[in-house]
Motif scaffolding. Structure first.
Motif, PDB file in Angstrom:
ATOM      1  N   ARG A   1       0.835  -1.199   0.000  1.00  0.00           N
ATOM      2  CA  ARG A   1       0.000   0.000   0.000  1.00  0.00           C
ATOM      3  C   ARG A   1       0.874   1.255   0.000  1.00  0.00           C
ATOM      4  NH1 ARG A   1      -3.110   0.207   5.087  1.00  0.00           N
ATOM      5  NH2 ARG A   1      -3.887  -1.788   4.397  1.00  0.00           N
ATOM      6  N   GLU A   2       1.926   1.253   0.818  1.00  0.00           N
ATOM      7  CA  GLU A   2       2.824   2.409   0.868  1.00  0.00           C
ATOM      8  C   GLU A   2       3.581   2.591  -0.441  1.00  0.00           C
ATOM      9  OE1 GLU A   2       5.300   1.858   4.263  1.00  0.00           O
ATOM     10  OE2 GLU A   2       3.696   2.347   5.674  1.00  0.00           O
ATOM     11  N   ILE A   3       4.015   1.498  -1.060  1.00  0.00           N
ATOM     12  CA  ILE A   3       4.726   1.584  -2.338  1.00  0.00           C
ATOM     13  C   ILE A   3       3.813   2.144  -3.420  1.00  0.00           C
ATOM     14  CG2 ILE A   3       5.748   0.194  -4.185  1.00  0.00           C
ATOM     15  CD1 ILE A   3       6.925  -1.599  -1.963  1.00  0.00           C
ATOM     16  N   ASN A   4       2.573   1.643  -3.481  1.00  0.00           N
ATOM     17  CA  ASN A   4       1.625   2.154  -4.476  1.00  0.00           C
ATOM     18  C   ASN A   4       1.318   3.633  -4.251  1.00  0.00           C
ATOM     19  OD1 ASN A   4       1.408  -0.266  -5.833  1.00  0.00           O
ATOM     20  ND2 ASN A   4      -0.353  -0.952  -4.628  1.00  0.00           N
ATOM     21  N   ARG A   5       1.208   4.037  -2.998  1.00  0.00           N
ATOM     22  CA  ARG A   5       0.957   5.443  -2.682  1.00  0.00           C
ATOM     23  C   ARG A   5       2.122   6.311  -3.148  1.00  0.00           C
ATOM     24  NH1 ARG A   5      -0.537   5.520   3.144  1.00  0.00           N
ATOM     25  NH2 ARG A   5      -2.383   4.453   2.423  1.00  0.00           N
ATOM     26  N   GLU A   6       3.354   5.842  -2.936  1.00  0.00           N
ATOM     27  CA  GLU A   6       4.535   6.602  -3.351  1.00  0.00           C
ATOM     28  C   GLU A   6       4.625   6.679  -4.877  1.00  0.00           C
ATOM     29  OE1 GLU A   6       7.707   9.004  -3.043  1.00  0.00           O
ATOM     30  OE2 GLU A   6       6.475   8.293  -1.368  1.00  0.00           O
ATOM     31  N   ILE A   7       4.321   5.579  -5.567  1.00  0.00           N
ATOM     32  CA  ILE A   7       4.336   5.582  -7.038  1.00  0.00           C
ATOM     33  C   ILE A   7       3.316   6.580  -7.565  1.00  0.00           C
ATOM     34  CG2 ILE A   7       3.773   4.198  -9.078  1.00  0.00           C
ATOM     35  CD1 ILE A   7       5.013   1.804  -7.588  1.00  0.00           C
ATOM     36  N   ASN A   8       2.124   6.569  -7.010  1.00  0.00           N
ATOM     37  CA  ASN A   8       1.091   7.515  -7.456  1.00  0.00           C
ATOM     38  C   ASN A   8       1.493   8.956  -7.179  1.00  0.00           C
ATOM     39  OD1 ASN A   8      -0.564   5.491  -8.398  1.00  0.00           O
ATOM     40  ND2 ASN A   8      -1.718   5.313  -6.486  1.00  0.00           N
TER      41      ASN A   8
END
Length: 155
Positions: free
Chosen positions: A134-141
């Motif tokens: 979830r944190e990785i996807n948030r950072e990518i976005n």
């Protein structure tokens, strides 16, 4: 269909295998309190007692306008299901690691219903992996938004 309460923690702590819907046996004051969204499902669970299914530890606060009746906030509430569903659930619970978890309380055709699930508990490493993704996807976005701008308002 009004949604009165939702147990969001259940989706994080358990792997949902199968969902069910049942009615709740409530008093009049409890119905009024639920319609005012004074219900909490966070630490509640479902258990069988003498071939009947009960919702345990769901907190329904006392209805504020009519407070002359004493209301046991944490009393056990019976869940209404078909006999076939009760037998199926009772046999499913014999498997190791399975439990019944309430997901949400909502209104369906002026009747208060409980949605619950047959679930399997997640391990700590599974929870940590979910938080990390979830944190990785948030950072990518966030990076994508900073680099290319926000295209949501464009036709």
């Amino acid at each position: 269909m009004a949604n009165y309460a939702e147990n969001k923690k259940a989706y994080f702590n358990y792997e949902i295998l199968e969902k069910f819907e049942g009615g709740l046996v409530l008093t009049g004051n409890e119905v009024k309190a639920i319609r005012n969204k004074q219900i909490r499902l966070v630490d509640s669970y479902l258990v069988f007692k003498d071939e009947e299914l009960f919702l345990i530890n769901a907190k329904i606060s006392a209805y504020q306008k009519n407070n002359k009746f004493l209301n046991d906030e944490l009393r056990d509430r019976k869940v209404l299901l078909n006999k076939k569903e009760l037998i199926y659930l009772k046999n499913s619970l014999k498997q190791k690691g399975l439990t019944l978890v309430p997901l949400k309380v909502y209104n369906k055709n002026k009747v208060i219903k409980l949605e619950f699930a047959l679930a399997k508990g997640k391990k700590k490493f599974e929870k940590r992996r979910k938080i990390l993704t979830r944190e990785i996807n948030r950072e990518i976005n966030r990076q994508f938004k900073n680099q290319f701008g926000d295209d949501r308002n464009r036709p």
